[in-house]
Design an enzyme around this catalytic site. Sequence first.
Site, mmCIF file in Angstrom:
data_model
loop_
_atom_site.group_PDB
_atom_site.id
_atom_site.type_symbol
_atom_site.label_atom_id
_atom_site.label_comp_id
_atom_site.label_asym_id
_atom_site.label_seq_id
_atom_site.Cartn_x
_atom_site.Cartn_y
_atom_site.Cartn_z
ATOM 1 N N GLU A 159 0.810 -1.236 0.000
ATOM 2 C CA GLU A 159 0.000 0.000 0.000
ATOM 3 C C GLU A 159 0.841 1.282 0.000
ATOM 4 O O GLU A 159 0.602 2.218 0.771
ATOM 5 C CB GLU A 159 -0.960 -0.035 1.193
ATOM 6 C CG GLU A 159 -1.884 -1.224 1.151
ATOM 7 C CD GLU A 159 -2.747 -1.386 2.393
ATOM 8 O OE1 GLU A 159 -2.801 -0.462 3.223
ATOM 9 O OE2 GLU A 159 -3.358 -2.465 2.543
ATOM 10 N N ASN A 199 2.182 -4.944 -3.313
ATOM 11 C CA ASN A 199 0.800 -5.306 -2.990
ATOM 12 C C ASN A 199 -0.021 -4.054 -2.688
ATOM 13 O O ASN A 199 0.412 -3.188 -1.918
ATOM 14 C CB ASN A 199 0.812 -6.231 -1.763
ATOM 15 C CG ASN A 199 -0.532 -6.868 -1.479
ATOM 16 O OD1 ASN A 199 -1.162 -7.420 -2.370
ATOM 17 N ND2 ASN A 199 -0.990 -6.763 -0.240
ATOM 18 N N HIS A 235 -10.300 -6.195 -2.191
ATOM 19 C CA HIS A 235 -11.339 -6.094 -1.154
ATOM 20 C C HIS A 235 -12.509 -5.347 -1.797
ATOM 21 O O HIS A 235 -12.427 -4.127 -1.995
ATOM 22 C CB HIS A 235 -10.831 -5.321 0.068
ATOM 23 C CG HIS A 235 -9.718 -5.992 0.805
ATOM 24 N ND1 HIS A 235 -9.898 -7.159 1.513
ATOM 25 C CD2 HIS A 235 -8.410 -5.674 0.946
ATOM 26 C CE1 HIS A 235 -8.761 -7.530 2.064
ATOM 27 N NE2 HIS A 235 -7.834 -6.655 1.731
ATOM 28 N N GLU A 264 -5.883 -10.760 -1.541
ATOM 29 C CA GLU A 264 -6.682 -10.560 -0.312
ATOM 30 C C GLU A 264 -8.186 -10.488 -0.609
ATOM 31 O O GLU A 264 -8.933 -9.781 0.039
ATOM 32 C CB GLU A 264 -6.245 -9.270 0.398
ATOM 33 C CG GLU A 264 -4.766 -9.191 0.702
ATOM 34 C CD GLU A 264 -4.392 -7.968 1.514
ATOM 35 O OE1 GLU A 264 -5.292 -7.282 2.040
ATOM 36 O OE2 GLU A 264 -3.175 -7.692 1.638
ATOM 37 N N ASP A 266 -11.972 -10.490 -0.791
ATOM 38 C CA ASP A 266 -13.209 -10.768 -0.070
ATOM 39 C C ASP A 266 -14.299 -9.914 -0.737
ATOM 40 O O ASP A 266 -14.015 -8.836 -1.258
ATOM 41 C CB ASP A 266 -13.135 -10.513 1.442
ATOM 42 C CG ASP A 266 -12.373 -9.268 1.847
ATOM 43 O OD1 ASP A 266 -11.648 -9.306 2.867
ATOM 44 O OD2 ASP A 266 -12.487 -8.239 1.131
HETATM 45 O O1 G3I Z 1 -3.405 -8.767 18.730
HETATM 46 C C1 G3I Z 1 -4.042 -7.616 19.364
HETATM 47 C C2 G3I Z 1 -4.649 -8.031 20.694
HETATM 48 O O2 G3I Z 1 -3.593 -8.413 21.578
HETATM 49 C C3 G3I Z 1 -5.447 -6.859 21.270
HETATM 50 O O3 G3I Z 1 -6.078 -7.257 22.463
HETATM 51 C C4 G3I Z 1 -6.486 -6.421 20.233
HETATM 52 C C5 G3I Z 1 -7.341 -5.256 20.732
HETATM 53 O O4 G3I Z 1 -6.574 -4.073 20.666
HETATM 54 O O5 G3I Z 1 -5.819 -6.003 19.029
HETATM 55 C C6 G3I Z 1 -5.131 -7.093 18.442
HETATM 56 O O6 G3I Z 1 -4.484 -6.661 17.270
HETATM 57 C C7 G3I Z 1 -5.382 -6.436 16.178
HETATM 58 C C8 G3I Z 1 -4.905 -7.302 15.004
HETATM 59 O O7 G3I Z 1 -5.696 -7.047 13.815
HETATM 60 C C9 G3I Z 1 -5.007 -8.794 15.327
HETATM 61 O O8 G3I Z 1 -6.353 -9.148 15.534
HETATM 62 C C10 G3I Z 1 -5.286 -4.974 15.776
HETATM 63 O O9 G3I Z 1 -5.867 -4.191 16.811
HETATM 64 C C11 G3I Z 1 -6.074 -4.751 14.487
HETATM 65 O O10 G3I Z 1 -5.853 -3.408 14.013
HETATM 66 C C12 G3I Z 1 -5.531 -5.687 13.410
HETATM 67 O O11 G3I Z 1 -6.322 -5.495 12.239
HETATM 68 C C13 G3I Z 1 -5.722 -6.069 11.070
HETATM 69 C C14 G3I Z 1 -5.521 -4.938 10.056
HETATM 70 O O12 G3I Z 1 -4.963 -5.483 8.849
HETATM 71 C C15 G3I Z 1 -4.575 -3.890 10.597
HETATM 72 O O13 G3I Z 1 -4.520 -2.822 9.659
HETATM 73 C C16 G3I Z 1 -6.674 -7.091 10.478
HETATM 74 O O14 G3I Z 1 -6.792 -8.208 11.361
HETATM 75 C C17 G3I Z 1 -6.163 -7.574 9.131
HETATM 76 O O15 G3I Z 1 -7.136 -8.398 8.499
HETATM 77 C C18 G3I Z 1 -5.879 -6.382 8.216
HETATM 78 O O16 G3I Z 1 -5.313 -6.859 7.053
HETATM 79 C C19 G3I Z 1 -4.985 -5.854 6.076
HETATM 80 C C20 G3I Z 1 -3.743 -6.322 5.348
HETATM 81 O O17 G3I Z 1 -2.703 -6.549 6.273
HETATM 82 C C21 G3I Z 1 -3.354 -5.318 4.273
HETATM 83 N N1 G3I Z 1 -4.475 -5.093 3.344
HETATM 84 C C22 G3I Z 1 -5.712 -4.674 4.004
HETATM 85 C C23 G3I Z 1 -6.118 -5.707 5.043
HETATM 86 C C24 G3I Z 1 -7.435 -5.318 5.693
HETATM 87 O O18 G3I Z 1 -7.281 -4.132 6.402
#
Ligand code: G3I
Length: 349
Positions: A159, A199, A235, A264, A266
């Site tokens: 990105e 990507n 997405h 990715e 969906d």
């Molecule tokens: O692991 C912590 C946990 O310890 C904590 O309790 C919880 C609450 O704060 O947060 C958890 O981390 C979260 C993480 O996902 C794991 O679940 C983060 O807050 C959350 O921001 C993170 O979101 C991820 C997101 O990227 C971050 O930008 C999504 O799961 C993930 O699906 C998403 O994936 C991205 C790709 O990497 C890039 N392309 C877009 C895609 C969707 O946004």
Amino acid sequence: MPEGTGIIAVLIVELAALGFGASAAGQDARAPLRELAKKRGVLIGAAVGGRLLARDPDYAAVVAREFNVVTPENDFKWGPLSRERGKYDFTIADALVAFAAKHGIAVHGHTLVWHSQLPKWIEEGTFTREEMLAILREHITAVAGHFRGRVAMWDVVNEAFEDAALRQNLWNKGIGPDYVEQGFGIAHEVDPKARLLYNDYGAENVNPKSDAIYAFLKDAVQRGVPIHGIGFQAHVVPGEIDVASFKRNLRRFGELGLEIYVTELDVRLKDPPTDADLKRQADTYREILDACLAEPAFKAFQTWGFTDRRSWIPGHYKGMGSALIFDADYRPKGAYRALHECLERAAAK
Ligand code: G3I
């Protein structure tokens, strides 16, 4: 998990991976997607979580049975791997890689250079250009070096574009636009065998963003920057991708010599979806895969998660969900059957 049930869970995963146990989640009489994809010489997979693979036997069984490539949804990102400079905890990431190796599944690394999910010391720090370059080199060397020989392809830079311009993220501000090629150059030095991808999202159709990425990658490839492929995150909502435009877009990147990946995918719907919504979703999955299979440079087709029980969508798009190919109980949806039919046709050619 109660004592002793662990071994039962492992057995369920192993039996399901071998196609036994009709009770295995999402079990379907047809050949798994990975078998059809292999016949066609491509990869099909999903983003997965290392902890889920260890704790949820139904989740693990579907992954082992259906996919020949997986992307760690979060486990390989800078923040989840390392909170302090130079200190890494690869425990979860290594377990995910071990699961993939055990089941003959390729690993798609995600992601080495991004502006999100960074450790606080980077987000809040102040660094010179030289210091930021050193930090970038240290990280890529530590992570791509740790997984050398175990990761087939990397999303090296994720990105870097915002609309039609290079994003003003901390890497661009701190190093300059050449941070992108620096990242690819270091990754290639560290793991010369890994395929290195750029990507991004919102660049599936021919549009100002994909035009800008095309011009940027064309210049980089012509200057010998080791960029091997492009990842289209995809997405989307049904109908967002114009198939003719998508095909033209894949072709022009393929003509640069770049490998093509859907990384990715969906297809989000308004929850609860109607039967008509689910039909449109299945059609969207089918037309995207059909377009990819028509592209000579196409390599892999991946969804972002695979079950509606575990998707980033509901937390990000209020009122939306049901975006993936298995339902919340790991049963194949129309979208799964659409991909299956698509691959069966392609494998039969
Ligand atoms: O692991 C912590 C946990 O310890 C904590 O309790 C919880 C609450 O704060 O947060 C958890 O981390 C979260 C993480 O996902 C794991 O679940 C983060 O807050 C959350 O921001 C993170 O979101 C991820 C997101 O990227 C971050 O930008 C999504 O799961 C993930 O699906 C998403 O994936 C991205 C790709 O990497 C890039 N392309 C877009 C895609 C969707 O946004």
